[in-house]
Write an enzyme that holds these catalytic residues in place. Structure first.
Site, PDB file in Angstrom:
ATOM      1  N   ASP A   7       0.874  -1.169   0.000  1.00  0.00           N
ATOM      2  CA  ASP A   7       0.000   0.000   0.000  1.00  0.00           C
ATOM      3  C   ASP A   7       0.910   1.218   0.000  1.00  0.00           C
ATOM      4  O   ASP A   7       2.117   1.107   0.249  1.00  0.00           O
ATOM      5  CB  ASP A   7      -0.914  -0.009   1.232  1.00  0.00           C
ATOM      6  N   CYS A  70      -4.723  -1.627  -1.392  1.00  0.00           N
ATOM      7  CA  CYS A  70      -4.909  -0.214  -1.723  1.00  0.00           C
ATOM      8  C   CYS A  70      -5.857  -0.143  -2.909  1.00  0.00           C
ATOM      9  O   CYS A  70      -5.595  -0.767  -3.950  1.00  0.00           O
ATOM     10  CB  CYS A  70      -3.564   0.419  -2.072  1.00  0.00           C
ATOM     11  N   ASN A  71      -6.932   0.605  -2.752  1.00  0.00           N
ATOM     12  CA  ASN A  71      -7.896   0.725  -3.846  1.00  0.00           C
ATOM     13  C   ASN A  71      -7.287   1.425  -5.052  1.00  0.00           C
ATOM     14  O   ASN A  71      -7.470   1.006  -6.197  1.00  0.00           O
ATOM     15  CB  ASN A  71      -9.138   1.484  -3.368  1.00  0.00           C
ATOM     16  N   CYS A 177     -11.662   3.230   0.689  1.00  0.00           N
ATOM     17  CA  CYS A 177     -10.224   3.426   0.867  1.00  0.00           C
ATOM     18  C   CYS A 177      -9.823   2.582   2.059  1.00  0.00           C
ATOM     19  O   CYS A 177     -10.483   2.621   3.106  1.00  0.00           O
ATOM     20  CB  CYS A 177      -9.911   4.907   1.111  1.00  0.00           C
ATOM     21  N   HIS A 179      -7.520   2.855   4.183  1.00  0.00           N
ATOM     22  CA  HIS A 179      -7.217   3.616   5.403  1.00  0.00           C
ATOM     23  C   HIS A 179      -8.457   3.776   6.279  1.00  0.00           C
ATOM     24  O   HIS A 179      -8.349   3.806   7.515  1.00  0.00           O
ATOM     25  CB  HIS A 179      -6.677   5.004   5.050  1.00  0.00           C
TER      26      HIS A 179
END
Length: 261
Positions: A7, A70-71, A177, A179
């Protein structure tokens, strides 16, 4: 067994923790490049180059599968990663959980970075898997950066701003996302209207962790001995978990810090 994750920054913690829960005996390699964040505004070629650098650093440890946690990287770099690494190293991408959220039929909100919100990729995802549900795209300005640095006031401010853009009757919030999964509890609280249950949150960590194990040819074994090691790579160099990671339950789990009562 060894599972690698990449990521731009701390977004990989949620999927790594999900793998740890499924296989406490698995070695984990976390490869990120926080110095180059954010990836969203960069060109596709630049994102692919940075994701490949993280993947190559992780591949040196000979993992059995690689999760692109990670998108943004999954959108822009997945073809390049698979072209270079597969079939020797299975690569698992991350896709926002629009399909299962829309299948429930109720109003849905997709929280994502401003670069992803309204993008052709997200619009195609909604058109293909929206199932006729009313879906609202919500840009979360500054949230990923605030989560990355552990800036508590900025996290609260970004979540509050996004909640104001979220219709009050939304039943499901898709976390677009990785995160955002680290602050899921706060997002759930912010999207709960008075006298109504909080929205159901849909992240991707559990699904990608399970898929990585399948691609690696192993089954979940949550009762296995907690003997898995942890390797952290920042910009390709061995390092420790960033201090901000310990501000999240997922980071503490990976670091072996006992949970507080």
């Amino acid at each position: 067994m060894r599972i690698a994750l990449l990521d731009s920054g701390l977004g990989l913690l949620a999927a790594a923790a999900a793998v740890r829960r499924l296989r406490p005996d698995a070695d984990l390699v976390l490869s990120s490049d926080p110095g180059s964040m954010p990836w969203g505004p960069r060109t596709s070629a630049d994102i692919a180059e940075r994701a490949l650098a993280c993947a190559r650093a992780a591949a040196a440890y000979e993992p059995d599968a690689l999760i692109v946690a990670c998108n943004t990287a999954s959108v822009h770099a997945l073809p390049a990663l698979r072209a270079e690494l597969e079939p020797g190293l299975p690569v698992v991408g991350t896709v926002p959980a629009v399909k299962p959220a829309a299948a429930e039929g109720g109003p849905v909100a997709v929280w994502a970075t401003p670069a992803t919100t309204g993008s052709p990729y997200q619009r195609r995802l909604i058109e293909e898997f929206g199932n006729g549900a009313r879906i609202t795209e919500v840009p979360c300005h500054g949230l990923a950066d605030a989560v990355e640095t552990g800036d508590e006031p900025a996290i609260d401010a970004a979540i509050s701003a996004a909640a104001l853009l979220t219709p009050r009757d939304v039943q499901t919030v898709v976390l677009g996302c990785t995160h955002y999964e680290l602050v899921a509890t706060r997002i759930r609280a912010a999207t709960a209207p008075s006298a109504a249950p909080p929205a159901d949150l849909r992240g991707s960590a559990a699904a990608v962790a399970a898929q990585a194990l399948r691609r690696a040819g192993v089954r979940p074994a949550p009762d296995a001995e907690a003997a898995g090691g942890l390797t952290v790579l920042l910009g390709g160099a061995p390092a420790e978990l960033p201090p901000a990671a310990l501000g999240y339950a997922e980071g503490r789990l990976l670091a072996g810090v006992p949970a507080t009562p």
